[in-house]
Enzyme design. Structure first.
Site, PDB file in Angstrom:
ATOM      1  CG  ASP A  68      -8.336  -1.436   6.355  1.00 54.19           C
ATOM      2  OD1 ASP A  68      -7.361  -1.896   6.983  1.00 54.19           O
ATOM      3  OD2 ASP A  68      -9.478  -1.327   6.837  1.00 54.19           O
TER       4      ASP A  68
ATOM      5  N   PRO B 178     -22.719  -1.741   2.006  1.00 57.00           N
ATOM      6  CG  PRO B 178     -23.441  -2.438   4.124  1.00 57.00           C
ATOM      7  CD  PRO B 178     -23.068  -2.944   2.776  1.00 57.00           C
TER       8      PRO B 178
ATOM      9  CE  LYS C  92     -11.693  -4.690   6.355  1.00 57.15           C
ATOM     10  NZ  LYS C  92     -11.450  -3.664   7.380  1.00 57.15           N
TER      11      LYS C  92
HETATM   12  O1  C5P Z   1      -6.280   5.227   6.728  1.00 58.85           O
HETATM   13  P1  C5P Z   1      -7.760   5.328   6.841  1.00 58.85           P
HETATM   14  O2  C5P Z   1      -8.302   6.537   6.142  1.00 58.85           O
HETATM   15  O3  C5P Z   1      -8.477   4.089   6.504  1.00 58.85           O
HETATM   16  O4  C5P Z   1      -8.038   5.534   8.402  1.00 58.85           O
HETATM   17  C1  C5P Z   1      -9.115   6.296   8.882  1.00 58.85           C
HETATM   18  C2  C5P Z   1      -8.788   6.818  10.275  1.00 58.85           C
HETATM   19  O5  C5P Z   1      -8.817   5.729  11.218  1.00 58.85           O
HETATM   20  C3  C5P Z   1      -7.420   7.422  10.451  1.00 58.85           C
HETATM   21  O6  C5P Z   1      -7.413   8.777  10.112  1.00 58.85           O
HETATM   22  C4  C5P Z   1      -7.156   7.215  11.926  1.00 58.85           C
HETATM   23  O7  C5P Z   1      -7.837   8.176  12.687  1.00 58.85           O
HETATM   24  C5  C5P Z   1      -7.820   5.885  12.211  1.00 58.85           C
HETATM   25  N1  C5P Z   1      -6.874   4.762  12.129  1.00 58.85           N
HETATM   26  C6  C5P Z   1      -6.002   4.531  13.184  1.00 58.85           C
HETATM   27  N2  C5P Z   1      -5.135   3.469  13.128  1.00 58.85           N
HETATM   28  C7  C5P Z   1      -5.142   2.645  12.065  1.00 58.85           C
HETATM   29  C8  C5P Z   1      -6.025   2.865  10.981  1.00 58.85           C
HETATM   30  C9  C5P Z   1      -6.879   3.934  11.044  1.00 58.85           C
HETATM   31  O8  C5P Z   1      -5.990   5.261  14.180  1.00 58.85           O
HETATM   32  N3  C5P Z   1      -4.311   1.610  12.052  1.00 58.85           N
END
Ligand code: C5P
Length: 277
Positions: A143, A101, A12
């Site tokens: 994502d 990666p 992505k």
């Molecule tokens: O949802 P995901 O596990 O991909 O996100 C990882 C971390 O990135 C979240 O726990 C959060 O701390 C941060 N994040 C965020 N805002 C987003 C996506 C992710 O703060 N829109």
């Protein structure tokens, strides 16, 4: 029983990633343009007597248990969706070929989770995406819905608002990663936003790259300064029309007018020529 099949889990690419601010729940409100590369991981689904995940490929060894975990979590999520619709999901053996990666800003884990969810739902006889499936995908990771969508789009909110964009002409691109794993929460944390605090403006024109930016690039360089070196090298390449970091890094992308020689890249950096669209 079902016939074994494979699904691609493409990289992505965030062509733009504007951070609009931080929400009351701590997540960041985004406005992003997302496309997908032709390079990616691959998942193969085979009937089995018990659920299992195996992996091979250049980055299989670097896989944290987390990557297996996200596929395991996708299986549990698919079981929930299937049983809610009166369908059953038999045991599946998943084999992951890990070409990308890990923790690299190109959605490796999210793309794996999306392909896994799609594959498990297919096994359960569910082929159409709907709002409920997108909601479940969001619980797997911010994502994951965009990766499930899998086509060029504008992504807003924390990742739940997805709008298709007119297909781009596929562009040649060079992806370069300095093989430093970057923690997404650490990069967002570098922004230092309080809950409820605003930051950047939304994307003014989704068709005009001149107004696109990645608000996570500077914070990511703060976490891993080598990302600045990668961007510096890419900017000087002949035939590069634009270069930028994807996601929370560390993978950087150069859009190319022509294929380029990559032997000049520093040893120990990962690079691949691909197309994006
Ligand atoms: O949802 P995901 O596990 O991909 O996100 C990882 C971390 O990135 C979240 O726990 C959060 O701390 C941060 N994040 C965020 N805002 C987003 C996506 C992710 O703060 N829109």
């Amino acid at each position: 029983m079902f016939e074994p099949f494979s699904l691609a889990a493409p990289a992505k690419i965030n062509l733009a990633l504007h951070v609009l601010g931080r929400r009351a729940d701590g997540y960041h409100e985004l406005d992003s343009i997302v496309a997908f590369a032709s390079v990616g991981d691959r998942l193969t689904f085979t009937p089995a007597s018990a659920f299992d995940v195996t992996a091979e490929g250049p980055f299989a060894a670097a896989l944290p248990a987390a990557s297996g975990n996200i596929i395991t979590r996708a299986y549990a999520a698919a079981q929930g969706i299937a049983s809610g619709r009166g369908k059953s999901l038999p045991p599946v053996a998943v084999h992951l070929v890990k070409n990308l990666p890990v923790a690299s800003g190109i959605g490796g884990g999210s793309s794996n989770a999306a392909a896994a969810l799609r594959g498990f739902l297919k096994v359960a006889g569910i082929e159409e995406l709907d709002d409920h499936i997108m909601d479940v995908a969001l619980q797997l990771g911010a994502d994951v819905p965009v990766c499930l969508f899998g086509k060029p789009c504008r992504m807003r909110g924390v990742g739940e608002r997805i709008e298709a964009l007119a297909p781009f002409t596929r562009r040649r691109a060079l992806l370069v990663n300095p093989l430093i794993e970057v923690s997404t929460p650490a990069v967002f944390g570098q922004l230092g936003l309080e809950r409820g605090q605003s930051l950047g403006k939304a994307i003014a024109d989704v068709t005009d790259p001149a107004c696109w930016r990645n608000d996570l690039a500077l914070p990511a360089i703060g976490v891993a300064p080598v990302i600045g070196d990668v961007l510096g090298v890419l900017e000087k390449l002949p035939g590069v029309s634009r270069c930028f970091m994807s996601g929370s890094g560390a993978t950087c992308v150069a859009l190319l007018d022509d294929d380029v020689e990559t032997s000049f890249l520093q040893q120990g950096w990962w690079s691949v020529l691909t197309t994006i669209g």
